[in-house]
Motif scaffolding. Structure first.
Motif, PDB file in Angstrom:
ATOM      1  N   ASN A 506       0.862  -1.182   0.000  1.00  0.00           N
ATOM      2  CA  ASN A 506       0.000   0.000   0.000  1.00  0.00           C
ATOM      3  C   ASN A 506       0.895   1.227   0.000  1.00  0.00           C
ATOM      4  OD1 ASN A 506      -1.816   2.044   0.284  1.00  0.00           O
ATOM      5  ND2 ASN A 506      -2.691   1.344   2.209  1.00  0.00           N
ATOM      6  N   SER A 509      -0.179   4.912   1.752  1.00  0.00           N
ATOM      7  CA  SER A 509      -0.502   5.074   3.172  1.00  0.00           C
ATOM      8  C   SER A 509       0.380   6.077   3.894  1.00  0.00           C
ATOM      9  CB  SER A 509      -0.399   3.724   3.885  1.00  0.00           C
ATOM     10  OG  SER A 509       0.953   3.356   4.072  1.00  0.00           O
ATOM     11  N   TYR A 559      -5.009   1.322   8.235  1.00  0.00           N
ATOM     12  CA  TYR A 559      -5.365   0.537   7.050  1.00  0.00           C
ATOM     13  C   TYR A 559      -5.141  -0.949   7.300  1.00  0.00           C
ATOM     14  CZ  TYR A 559      -4.827  -1.812   2.591  1.00  0.00           C
ATOM     15  OH  TYR A 559      -4.922  -2.729   1.579  1.00  0.00           O
ATOM     16  N   PHE A 590      -5.679   3.485  -0.245  1.00  0.00           N
ATOM     17  CA  PHE A 590      -4.927   2.325  -0.712  1.00  0.00           C
ATOM     18  C   PHE A 590      -4.512   2.481  -2.173  1.00  0.00           C
ATOM     19  CE2 PHE A 590      -5.503  -1.686  -3.181  1.00  0.00           C
ATOM     20  CZ  PHE A 590      -4.303  -2.293  -2.840  1.00  0.00           C
ATOM     21  N   ASN A 592      -1.470   0.173  -4.688  1.00  0.00           N
ATOM     22  CA  ASN A 592      -0.350  -0.764  -4.627  1.00  0.00           C
ATOM     23  C   ASN A 592       0.621  -0.604  -5.793  1.00  0.00           C
ATOM     24  OD1 ASN A 592      -1.632  -1.969  -6.787  1.00  0.00           O
ATOM     25  ND2 ASN A 592      -2.318  -3.762  -5.658  1.00  0.00           N
TER      26      ASN A 592
END
Length: 873
Positions: A506, A509, A559, A590, A592
């Protein structure tokens, strides 16, 4: 009696007398033939029984009982496997991993390969190993399910002749050397696509040597059979001799473990993926669905069940048990335990108490760390480490249930040793430089495409080393220096164990707290320094040692706790919907690796970035750069240890410059950026899916880059250390290249990483596209500001050599865009041409400067004229 009757009587007597013996002989022959056939049949059956006697075939073999009984010949080492009737047409999981490898060949200890579903099927006198396709789902109640096999490949990975069977035919014996001592079950040696390998002379393993490839061990258990093999590859005439670890490039040995695992028979409930939360998953497409997104993607998670189903907080029936390998330094074991057990904070939000248990492997343990029945945190010390930390897991492809995991930690993470002494890019052709940078980034993404290929520790090591350099210059106390390292170890364990729980990265964050809040240690030690430990954040280093908060996150963030709640709660569908509805909360944002912007041209949301910190990425980067500039001025004083070489000072300089360049990259991503919101339609708190970064923020980023990357004074604070950037001599290590520090290349490298992004075709197209939905910072204006930053400030005076390098490279970049060599659109090409014309006009008006400056400007004009002539033609 008449003559006729007499004749008939005599004839009958004759027939009886002559024919009877003939008939008798025929009868005897017939009986003999039957007897002979009977004997042949009995002989044949006897021979068949003899040739198919299991005991006869394995009489000289060691029996290794387990899931699949293995017989290994004590003289030849040849292996047979016994298959029972109830094991045919039944699914099993095959999983393999590298137990020991060679980095040059692309393999390293603990690298997980893949898992697949296999079945054994009898075909006449053979046993076939079939790989099942798990990528598609067919609702059995749909008529189209009858066509489930249409155009879907189920490869026959191997075919083995049945060598023996029991009299009852309920057990079959097959030879398996052709299976395990080959690549039948798993491709090991990798192929390479033509033109994709940028290295001119890659290391070549050669072909497999069947004569040297051998079994190392066969370990058998009730639920799994493990076969460990040394695969030997030979290349008689290598041209790349590898590094010191290769020993002899003609022979490469890879140790691989194959595991055949019984598919779990339990009440595990599949949980499906949602784009708002980041779990690894097994992707499955529903072929009988008419939905727009017919996905049944199953997240990867452990099978946790409450002991007390009615309790709000209950211990699990079977916790996730981790073992600390006995190779782990004794003094670090409490930190490792702390990092693993910290995940229990998140599991409590999912309703589990003590979901994770940590134990230490005793020195007298009878089991090896590679035993897949144990989840082990393994500690290694490789001469040339492939990573600093790595957290893979393997799953049941049918359900997504995690069946086992390991965490690999390289000891280099704790050492003050630079992994690679960076070689900076050479050349002046922008297209070649851009190609090199993009190939480097592409290789990085390919290398880490699989979730288990995590470079968090590599990144963290650089950050920790930078913090150590800063700490030495700023006179941090020993207690603070120790806390810095301890928190880094805890964070790394949290991060890698998080992967083994199913969580992917993530990178968004780090935006959790404001710049003022990140050093509120009371807040961050309770809630986390960042929203998720699955990010790659900067080490939080305060320029004021008296106001130093947490250096790293030491607890799962908001998270993480929410993600674990979604993945592991024993919740109804309605309750899961309620959990997911919170995704619009700022603390739960979020994004990635698929979204991150670490590479030029990739990603679109500047908040999904590595190396950043706080909700003000530009401001934090600016403050960090100013801190580094201050530290640079004190390097020679703090790292001048009498009797030592200058290697430590050189390392310190490179580390600080690496941190400086990271902050430049973070800043550049705001230009042309677009904020992304993945909330579903109608969700409370949702915004538009795409919102361009405000023009004021983009202009702020450009101004920061103009000052810290492109101005005449950029990097000048480090000039006083240039005379001392000497590496420690070791034999002929610098043979083939001069040992001078290549200062211009060094600084141009950092500038290039920004320029390549800003003139990347994807970025320029996005700037133009986003004007249709809110962006007011056009490509023409971006390029005009870029020209002002790179050309204007020293237009009427002398141009230093750093700027000469930069300006000529910028012209190469404009030339690259104008010609559309990168696939640039026409708007970008027009803007670039306009800048070339503008620069030509400015240069013709300003002919002042020293001899070097005049030569430089003539060179620039020559390039521009050549480009314009080419465009005319």
């Amino acid at each position: 009696m008449s003559n006729r009757k007499l004749f008939l009587s005599l004839f009958m007597l004759f027939i009886w007398g002559v024919g009877s013996p003939l008939l008798s002989q025929d009868k005897k022959k017939e009986e003999a033939s039957k007897e002979e056939k009977k004997e042949d049949k009995e002989d044949k059956e006897e021979k068949e029984d003899k040739s198919k006697s299991i005991l006869e075939v394995v009489k000289k073999s060691e029996k290794i009982p387990g899931l699949f009984t293995i017989y290994r010949d004590s003289a030849s080492g040849k292996a047979h496997m016994l298959l029972f009737k109830n094991q045919l047409d039944k699914e099993y999981i095959h999983f393999s991993y590298i137990e020991n490898g060679l980095l040059e060949a692309g393999f390293f200890r603990g690298a997980y390969l893949d898992e697949k579903i296999l079945s054994f099927k009898k075909y006449y006198d053979k046993i076939e190993i079939i790989q099942e396709n798990t990528n598609y789902y067919y609702n059995p109640e749909s008529p189209i399910a009858r066509a489930a096999d249409a155009n879907i490949n189920k490869p026959i990975l191997a075919s083995m002749k049945i060598e023996a069977s029991s009299k009852e035919k309920d057990s079959l014996l097959v030879a398996v050397d052709g299976i395990f001592l080959s690549e039948a079950l798993q491709q090991i040696k990798r192929g390479s696509a033509p033109g994709r390998n940028s290295r001119r002379n890659p290391f070549q393993m050669g072909g497999m040597d069947k004569g040297r490839t051998k079994y190392v061990a066969i370990n058998n258990y009730p639920s799994n059979t493990d076969v460990i093999v040394d695969y030997v590859y030979t290349n008689g005439t290598p041209t790349n001799f590898g590094m010191g670890t290769a020993t002899d490039a003609r022979v490469t040995t890879l140790r691989v473990q194959h595991s055949l695992i019984e598919v779990p028979d339990n009440d595990y409930q599949v949980r499906y993926d949602d784009a708002r939360v980041g779990y690894f998953m097994s992707q499955v497409t529903d072929q009988t669905s008419y939905e727009t997104t017919p996905y049944r993607d199953m997240i990867h998670r452990w099978h946790l069940v409450k002991k007390d189903p009615d309790a709000v907080l209950s211990e699990p029936v079977e916790p996730i048990t981790w073992w600390i390998e006995n190779t782990t330094p004794t003094e670090l074991r409490p930190l490792v335990k702390r990092g693993v057990e910290a995940w229990n904070i998140a599991f409590e939000q999912a309703g589990f108490k003590n979901a994770i248990v940590v134990k230490e492997q005793p020195d007298t343990a009878s089991w090896e760390a590679g035993d897949i029945r144990y989840n082990v945190i393994r500690w290694t010390s490789s001469p040339i480490p492939p990573f600093g930390g790595y957290g893979p897991s393997f799953v049941n492809p049918r359900t997504g249930q995690i069946l086992g995991a390991d965490v690999m930690i390289e000891d280099i993470f704790m050492k003050n040793r630079v992994r690679v002494d960076k070689l900076y890019l050479a050349g002046s052709e922008f297209s070649e430089i851009m190609k090199s940078l993009l190939e480097e980034e592409e290789a990085l993404h390919e290398q880490h495409a699989h979730h288990e290929n995590c470079i968090a520790s590599d990144f963290l090591q650089n950050e920790v080393m930078m913090a150590k350099v800063a700490g030495k210059v700023m006179n941090l106390s020993e207690a603070e220096k120790n806390r810095l390292v301890e928190e880094a170890v805890v964070w790394l364990i949290l991060h890698e164990v998080g992967h083994t729980l199913g969580l992917n990265h993530n990178m968004k964050s780090s935006n959790l707290w404001s710049p003022e809040e990140i050093n509120n240690i009371a807040l961050t030690s309770e809630q986390g320094l960042i929203g998720s430990v699955m990010d790659y954040p900067a080490i939080n280093l305060s320029s004021d040692p008296e106001n130093q908060g947490n250096f790293s996150s030491v607890v799962p963030g908001p998270y993480d706790r929410w993600a674990i709640q979604y993945g592991y709660s024993e919740a109804t569908e309605e309750e899961l919907t309620d959990i997911l509805s919170r995704s619009t909360e700022p603390a739960l944002m979020f994004g990635n690796d698929a979204d991150d912007m670490r590479s030029p041209g990739r990603g679109i949301d500047p908040r999904v970035m590595i190396g950043d910190m706080s909700s003000d990425g530009i401001g934090y980067a600016r403050d960090r750069i100013e801190m580094i500039n201050t530290l640079m001025g004190q390097l020679t004083e703090k790292f001048a240890t009498e009797g030592n070489s200058y290697q430590e000072l050189r390392n310190g300089y490179n580390i600080l410059m690496g941190g400086y360049n990271t902050m430049l990259r973070v800043t550049s991503r705001f230009i042309g950026g677009v904020y992304v919101d993945r909330a579903v339609i109608g969700q409370e708190g949702a915004t538009k899916p795409f919102i361009p970064v405000e023009k004021s923020r983009q202009k702020e980023a450009m101004a920061s880059l103009a000052e810290h990357a492109f101005s005449p004074d950029a990097f000048q604070t480090s000039s006083e250390v240039y005379n001392y950037l000497q590496s420690q001599r070791r034999g002929f290590d610098h043979f083939g290249r001069n040992e001078d520090p290549s200062l211009h290349r060094m600084h141009l490298d950092g500038q290039l990483q920004v320029l390549v992004h800003l003139v990347h075709p994807s970025v320029l197209r996005r700037i133009t596209d986003s004007q249709l939905y809110g962006n007011t910072y056009s490509v023409a204006e971006v390029m005009s500001d870029l020209t002002d930053a790179i050309i204007n400030e020293d237009l009427t005076g002398n141009v230093n050599t750093m700027r000469q390098n930069l300006q000529l490279t910028y012209l190469d970049g404009l030339f690259y865009v104008v010609n559309g060599w990168g696939g640039h659109d026409k708007i970008a090409r027009s803007a670039a041409l306009n800048e070339l014309l503008s620069i030509r006009k400015k240069l013709k008006k300003n002919k002042k400067g020293d001899l070097s400056t005049q030569a430089h400007r003539k060179h620039m004009l020559f390039i521009i004229e050549a480009v314009l002539d080419l465009e005319k033609s």
